[in-house]
Design a protein around this motif. Sequence first.
Motif, PDB file in Angstrom:
ATOM      1  N   TRP A   8       0.834  -1.199   0.000  1.00 23.30           N
ATOM      2  CA  TRP A   8       0.000   0.000   0.000  1.00 23.30           C
ATOM      3  C   TRP A   8       0.878   1.263   0.000  1.00 23.30           C
ATOM      4  N   CYS A   9       1.965   1.255   0.754  1.00 21.27           N
ATOM      5  CA  CYS A   9       2.880   2.407   0.781  1.00 21.27           C
ATOM      6  C   CYS A   9       3.496   2.655  -0.596  1.00 21.27           C
ATOM      7  N   VAL A  10       3.863   1.589  -1.282  1.00 21.00           N
ATOM      8  CA  VAL A  10       4.418   1.741  -2.629  1.00 21.00           C
ATOM      9  C   VAL A  10       3.372   2.354  -3.548  1.00 21.00           C
ATOM     10  N   PHE A  11       2.119   1.860  -3.461  1.00 16.30           N
ATOM     11  CA  PHE A  11       1.061   2.420  -4.298  1.00 16.30           C
ATOM     12  C   PHE A  11       0.827   3.892  -3.987  1.00 16.30           C
ATOM     13  N   VAL A  12       0.761   4.216  -2.708  1.00 21.25           N
ATOM     14  CA  VAL A  12       0.513   5.604  -2.320  1.00 21.25           C
ATOM     15  C   VAL A  12       1.632   6.507  -2.810  1.00 21.25           C
ATOM     16  N   SER A  13       2.872   6.036  -2.748  1.00 18.14           N
ATOM     17  CA  SER A  13       3.999   6.858  -3.211  1.00 18.14           C
ATOM     18  C   SER A  13       3.941   7.088  -4.718  1.00 18.14           C
ATOM     19  N   MET A  14       3.179   6.254  -5.440  1.00 21.39           N
ATOM     20  CA  MET A  14       3.066   6.390  -6.891  1.00 21.39           C
ATOM     21  C   MET A  14       1.742   7.044  -7.296  1.00 21.39           C
ATOM     22  N   MET A  15       0.993   7.579  -6.353  1.00 19.76           N
ATOM     23  CA  MET A  15      -0.351   8.084  -6.635  1.00 19.76           C
ATOM     24  C   MET A  15      -0.394   9.135  -7.730  1.00 19.76           C
ATOM     25  N   TRP A  16       0.629   9.899  -7.867  1.00 17.99           N
ATOM     26  CA  TRP A  16       0.626  10.948  -8.879  1.00 17.99           C
ATOM     27  C   TRP A  16       0.609  10.400 -10.295  1.00 17.99           C
ATOM     28  N   LEU A  17       0.911   9.096 -10.469  1.00 16.54           N
ATOM     29  CA  LEU A  17       0.960   8.510 -11.804  1.00 16.54           C
ATOM     30  C   LEU A  17      -0.418   8.242 -12.407  1.00 16.54           C
ATOM     31  N   PHE A  18      -1.417   8.000 -11.576  1.00 17.37           N
ATOM     32  CA  PHE A  18      -2.731   7.602 -12.072  1.00 17.37           C
ATOM     33  C   PHE A  18      -3.816   8.409 -11.381  1.00 17.37           C
ATOM     34  N   PRO A  19      -4.963   8.566 -12.050  1.00 16.63           N
ATOM     35  CA  PRO A  19      -6.065   9.329 -11.466  1.00 16.63           C
ATOM     36  C   PRO A  19      -6.702   8.624 -10.273  1.00 16.63           C
ATOM     37  N   VAL A  20      -7.511   9.378  -9.561  1.00 14.74           N
ATOM     38  CA  VAL A  20      -8.163   8.886  -8.347  1.00 14.74           C
ATOM     39  C   VAL A  20      -9.020   7.646  -8.644  1.00 14.74           C
ATOM     40  N   ALA A  21      -9.669   7.597  -9.793  1.00 13.39           N
ATOM     41  CA  ALA A  21     -10.523   6.442 -10.122  1.00 13.39           C
ATOM     42  C   ALA A  21      -9.728   5.140 -10.087  1.00 13.39           C
ATOM     43  N   MET A  22      -8.484   5.184 -10.562  1.00 15.75           N
ATOM     44  CA  MET A  22      -7.651   3.981 -10.532  1.00 15.75           C
ATOM     45  C   MET A  22      -7.349   3.582  -9.090  1.00 15.75           C
ATOM     46  N   TRP A  23      -7.014   4.544  -8.266  1.00 15.03           N
ATOM     47  CA  TRP A  23      -6.668   4.239  -6.882  1.00 15.03           C
ATOM     48  C   TRP A  23      -7.876   3.742  -6.104  1.00 15.03           C
ATOM     49  N   CYS A  24      -9.039   4.293  -6.389  1.00 12.81           N
ATOM     50  CA  CYS A  24     -10.259   3.796  -5.751  1.00 12.81           C
ATOM     51  C   CYS A  24     -10.520   2.348  -6.171  1.00 12.81           C
ATOM     52  N   THR A  25     -10.310   2.070  -7.442  1.00 10.25           N
ATOM     53  CA  THR A  25     -10.503   0.705  -7.944  1.00 10.25           C
ATOM     54  C   THR A  25      -9.525  -0.253  -7.271  1.00 10.25           C
ATOM     55  N   LEU A  26      -8.257   0.140  -7.165  1.00 11.27           N
ATOM     56  CA  LEU A  26      -7.268  -0.722  -6.513  1.00 11.27           C
ATOM     57  C   LEU A  26      -7.611  -0.938  -5.041  1.00 11.27           C
ATOM     58  N   ALA A  27      -8.081   0.097  -4.381  1.00 15.31           N
ATOM     59  CA  ALA A  27      -8.467  -0.052  -2.972  1.00 15.31           C
ATOM     60  C   ALA A  27      -9.601  -1.063  -2.836  1.00 15.31           C
ATOM     61  N   ILE A  28     -10.586  -0.990  -3.727  1.00 17.70           N
ATOM     62  CA  ILE A  28     -11.704  -1.935  -3.676  1.00 17.70           C
ATOM     63  C   ILE A  28     -11.233  -3.349  -4.012  1.00 17.70           C
ATOM     64  N   LEU A  29     -10.302  -3.477  -4.950  1.00 19.77           N
ATOM     65  CA  LEU A  29      -9.773  -4.808  -5.278  1.00 19.77           C
ATOM     66  C   LEU A  29      -9.023  -5.424  -4.102  1.00 19.77           C
ATOM     67  N   SER A  30      -8.488  -4.601  -3.221  1.00 21.93           N
ATOM     68  CA  SER A  30      -7.727  -5.123  -2.079  1.00 21.93           C
ATOM     69  C   SER A  30      -8.619  -5.566  -0.921  1.00 21.93           C
ATOM     70  N   ILE A  31      -9.868  -5.123  -0.882  1.00 24.33           N
ATOM     71  CA  ILE A  31     -10.734  -5.370   0.275  1.00 24.33           C
ATOM     72  C   ILE A  31     -10.839  -6.848   0.655  1.00 24.33           C
ATOM     73  N   PRO A  32     -11.109  -7.771  -0.278  1.00 18.95           N
ATOM     74  CA  PRO A  32     -11.236  -9.160   0.178  1.00 18.95           C
ATOM     75  C   PRO A  32      -9.945  -9.695   0.780  1.00 18.95           C
ATOM     76  N   HIS A  33      -8.826  -9.214   0.308  1.00 24.83           N
ATOM     77  CA  HIS A  33      -7.552  -9.712   0.821  1.00 24.83           C
ATOM     78  C   HIS A  33      -7.296  -9.222   2.244  1.00 24.83           C
ATOM     79  N   TRP A  34      -7.755  -8.020   2.549  1.00 27.33           N
ATOM     80  CA  TRP A  34      -7.693  -7.551   3.935  1.00 27.33           C
ATOM     81  C   TRP A  34      -8.614  -8.399   4.807  1.00 27.33           C
TER      82      TRP A  34
END
Length: 196
Positions: A8-34
């Motif tokens: 998650w830290c690596v993704f957050v450090s790269m947030m400027w590369l992709f729009p918010v919609a991508m990050w929201c999608t990745l966060a939702i994709l991670s939910i079952p794994h949490w």
Amino acid sequence: FFFGSLIWCVFVSMMWLFPVAMWCTLAILSIPHWLYCFIWFNPKTFMRINAACTKNHPVDTFASMAAFIKLIQYLTVAWWYIRVAPVVGMADFTTLRLLAAGLLLAGGQILNAATYRALGKAGVYYGFKLGRTVPWCTGFPFNTPIRHPQYTGSVLTIWGAAIAVYTPEHWQAGLHVMVFAWTLFYVITSFIEGNC
């Protein structure tokens, strides 16, 4: 949680590369794994929470939660896909592309279905940690060299779907990031289940 937090830290450090919609999608994709991680390390806590909220067995609650989260995941990915670029057209499909996507999708779903058939709901949804007896399985797909057949099947399905819906615009919008991240979530979950 260390590996998930690190990723998650690596993704957050790269947030400027992709729009918010991508990050929201990745966060939702991670939910079952949490959720898987929480239940893996805290089955008694999950059982207490379950008992306080419902009369269902924890395995049944876990299965229902997982199904609902999967639905949310699929709807989120579809929303992202439609939002960022035009949908792939039939003219974009080559024989090789159809063959590759079809083989990956079929192989992935065969592994998923075989795992569920072999283990049942209790085996798939951590019944051995949540108070159900789960018999040891040695038949297909557990007689193959694939260590985690259900997760491998899920990853094959993700890659098959990605090949099927690929467009250059979606790739540029981050389809590759989504596919690699989703794969990584399964790799981390497999590692946790195999080593912790």
